[in-house]
Design a protein around this motif. Structure first.
Motif, short mmCIF file in Angstrom:
data_model
loop_
_atom_site.label_atom_id
_atom_site.label_comp_id
_atom_site.label_asym_id
_atom_site.label_seq_id
_atom_site.Cartn_x
_atom_site.Cartn_y
_atom_site.Cartn_z
N ALA A 1 61.88 69.59 31.63
CA ALA A 1 61.73 68.18 30.30
C ALA A 1 61.35 68.90 28.84
CB ALA A 1 60.49 67.59 30.50
N ASP B 1 64.60 70.88 27.58
CA ASP B 1 65.46 70.42 26.81
C ASP B 1 65.72 70.41 25.69
OD1 ASP B 1 67.61 67.71 27.65
OD2 ASP B 1 66.73 67.72 25.35
N ARG B 2 66.65 70.70 24.46
CA ARG B 2 66.61 71.15 23.17
C ARG B 2 66.96 69.62 22.28
NH1 ARG B 2 65.41 76.36 22.11
NH2 ARG B 2 66.36 77.98 23.37
N HIS B 3 67.92 68.20 23.32
CA HIS B 3 67.60 67.53 22.64
C HIS B 3 66.69 67.01 22.57
CE1 HIS B 3 71.85 68.65 22.19
NE2 HIS B 3 71.87 69.32 23.05
N THR B 4 65.59 66.74 24.17
CA THR B 4 64.86 65.92 23.80
C THR B 4 62.86 66.18 23.95
OG1 THR B 4 65.17 65.11 26.65
CG2 THR B 4 66.08 63.96 25.10
N GLY B 5 63.41 66.71 24.09
CA GLY B 5 61.96 68.63 24.33
C GLY B 5 61.61 69.38 23.57
N GLY C 1 62.51 72.29 23.42
CA GLY C 1 63.27 73.72 23.72
C GLY C 1 62.74 75.03 23.75
N ASP D 1 54.13 62.10 28.02
CA ASP D 1 56.05 61.72 27.84
C ASP D 1 56.94 62.79 28.13
OD1 ASP D 1 54.93 60.35 25.64
OD2 ASP D 1 54.73 61.29 23.92
N TYR D 2 56.15 63.83 29.12
CA TYR D 2 56.55 64.81 30.22
C TYR D 2 56.59 64.72 31.29
CZ TYR D 2 58.10 66.29 25.47
OH TYR D 2 58.75 66.30 24.01
#
Ligand SMILES: N[C@@H](CCC[C@H](N)C(=O)O)C(=O)O
Length: 277
Positions: free
Chosen positions: A35, A38-42, A44, A267-268
Motif C-alpha cells: 500500500a 503504490d505510486r498512485h495511492t501511497g 511510491g 490510512d494504510y
C-alpha cells in the motif's frame, strides 16, 4: 501517532525508509508495504526499507519489494541507509552482514561473497550455473549468481533492444527459479565498462539495481570478459564494482535523500502494536 519516513534513492532506484531503531513502529507487513509503495495511492517506491535494532550489527535493514515480498539484499538501499547513518555502519540483512562507509565517490559497501552453486541461487534442479543450457527467445546461455539475492545474467549486444516488459516477468516467474529471480541484460563495452538493464523481482524494471550491477560484473569477470574493477552503467547512472582477491564484492556509488514526510498508519491498514525498538 503519525509515522515519519525518509524518501531516498540510489541512481533513481527509490525507497521509503522507516526508522524503528530508537522508536517502535506499528508492524509492517506485506500488505502495508504494498500500500505504501503504490505510486498512485501511497508514497511510491521500488522498495520499502525498515531499520530495526540489531544484536549482530549497528542496525538491521529489512527490505520489502513493491509487491510486498520481503527479500535478502538491496545494494542501492544499503548505500542509502549508509548515507542516512552518516558514518561507517555494519548492517544486518537476511543476506548477511554488510559494511557501508562514506567514500570519495559516494558510499562504498562490502556486499559479501558471490555464490554460484545451483542450490544456492537457488535453481529448481542441478545445472551448470556458469553457462546455463536454457533460453527465452533471443536471451540464451545465461550465468546465475547469488549476491545475497538471486540473479540471472544474459550478455547481449544491446540491452536497450531487449523487450524487458515481456521477457522480464516471464523469466522472473519461470519454474526454474523457485524463489523467482532478478533478470539482468548486459553488454560489455570495454574491459572496464558495461551497460545494464534490470527487471527486478517484485518491482519490475527499475532505473538501477545495485545487486544486479554486482552480480553482472561478477558474471562477466567469471567469464573473463572484463577486469576485476568495472564501471556498470544503468539507466540511472554508473556504479563501480570491484571483486577483491579475498572474493568480497565492493560496490561504490551515490545515494540521495529526496524528502521527508509523515503518514497516518490507519490510512494504510497498519495494525496497532510495535516493531523495532
Ligand atoms: N533494488 C535492489 C534490489 C532489490 C531486491 C530485489 N528486487 C530482489 O527481489 O532480490 C538493489 O539495488 O540491489
Amino acid at each position: 501517532m503519525r509515522i515519519e519516513f525518509t524518501k531516498m534513492h540510489g541512481l533513481g532506484n527509490d525507497f521509503i525508509v522507516l526508522d524503528a531503531r530508537e522508536r517502535a513502529l506499528p508492524p509492517i507487513d506485506s500488505a502495508a508495504a504494498t500500500a505504501l509503495a503504490d505510486r498512485h495511492t501511497g508514497i511510491g517506491c521500488d522498495q520499502l526499507i525498515l531499520l530495526e535494532p540489531s544484536t549482530e550489527g549497528d542496525f538491521r535493514m529489512r527490505i520489502f519489494n513493491a509487491d510486498g515480498s520481503e527479500v535478502e539484499a538491496c545494494g542501492n538501499a544499503t548505500r542509502a541507509v549508509g548515507l542516512l547513518h552518516g558514518r561507517p555502519a555494519r548492517i544486518e540483512t537476511l543476506g548477511g552482514l554488510l559494511h557501508a562507509s562514506p567514500s570519495d565517490n559516494g558510499i562504498s559497501v562490502e556486499m559479501g561473497k558471490p555464490r554460484f552453486d545451483w542450490d544456492r541461487i537457488p535453481l529448481a534442479y542441478a545445472m551448470d550455473t556458469h553457462s546455463m543450457p536454457v533460453g527465452w527467445d533471443e536471451l540464451t546461455d545465461p550465468i546465475a549468481v547469488n549476491v545475497g539475492n538471486p540473479h540471472v545474467i544474459f550478455f547481449v549486444a544491446d540491452p536497450y533492444a531487449v523487450d524487458m516488459d515481456r521477457l522480464g516477468p516471464l523469466i522472473e516467474t519461470d519454474p526454474l527459479f523457485p524463489e523467482r529471480i532478478n533478470v539482468n541484460v548486459a553488454a560489455v563495452t570495454a574491459r572496464d565498462a558495461m551497460t545494464l538493464r534490470v527487471w527486478e523481482r517484485g518491482a519490475g524494471l527499475t532505473r538501477a539495481c545495485g545487486t544486479g550491477a554486482c552480480a553482472t560484473a561478477i558474471g562477466a569477470m567469471k567469464r573473463g570478459l572484463v577486469d576485476r574493477r568495472v564501471t556498470v552503467t544503468l539507466p540511472g547512472g554508473p556504479l563501480v564494482i570491484e571483486w577483491r582477491e579475498d572474493s568480497e564484492i565492493v560496490m561504490t556509488g551515490p545515494a540521495t535523500e529526496s524528502f521527508r514526510g509523515s503518514f497516518d498508519p490507519a490510512d494504510y491498514g497498519m495494525p496497532a502494536g510495535g516493531t523495532g525498538a
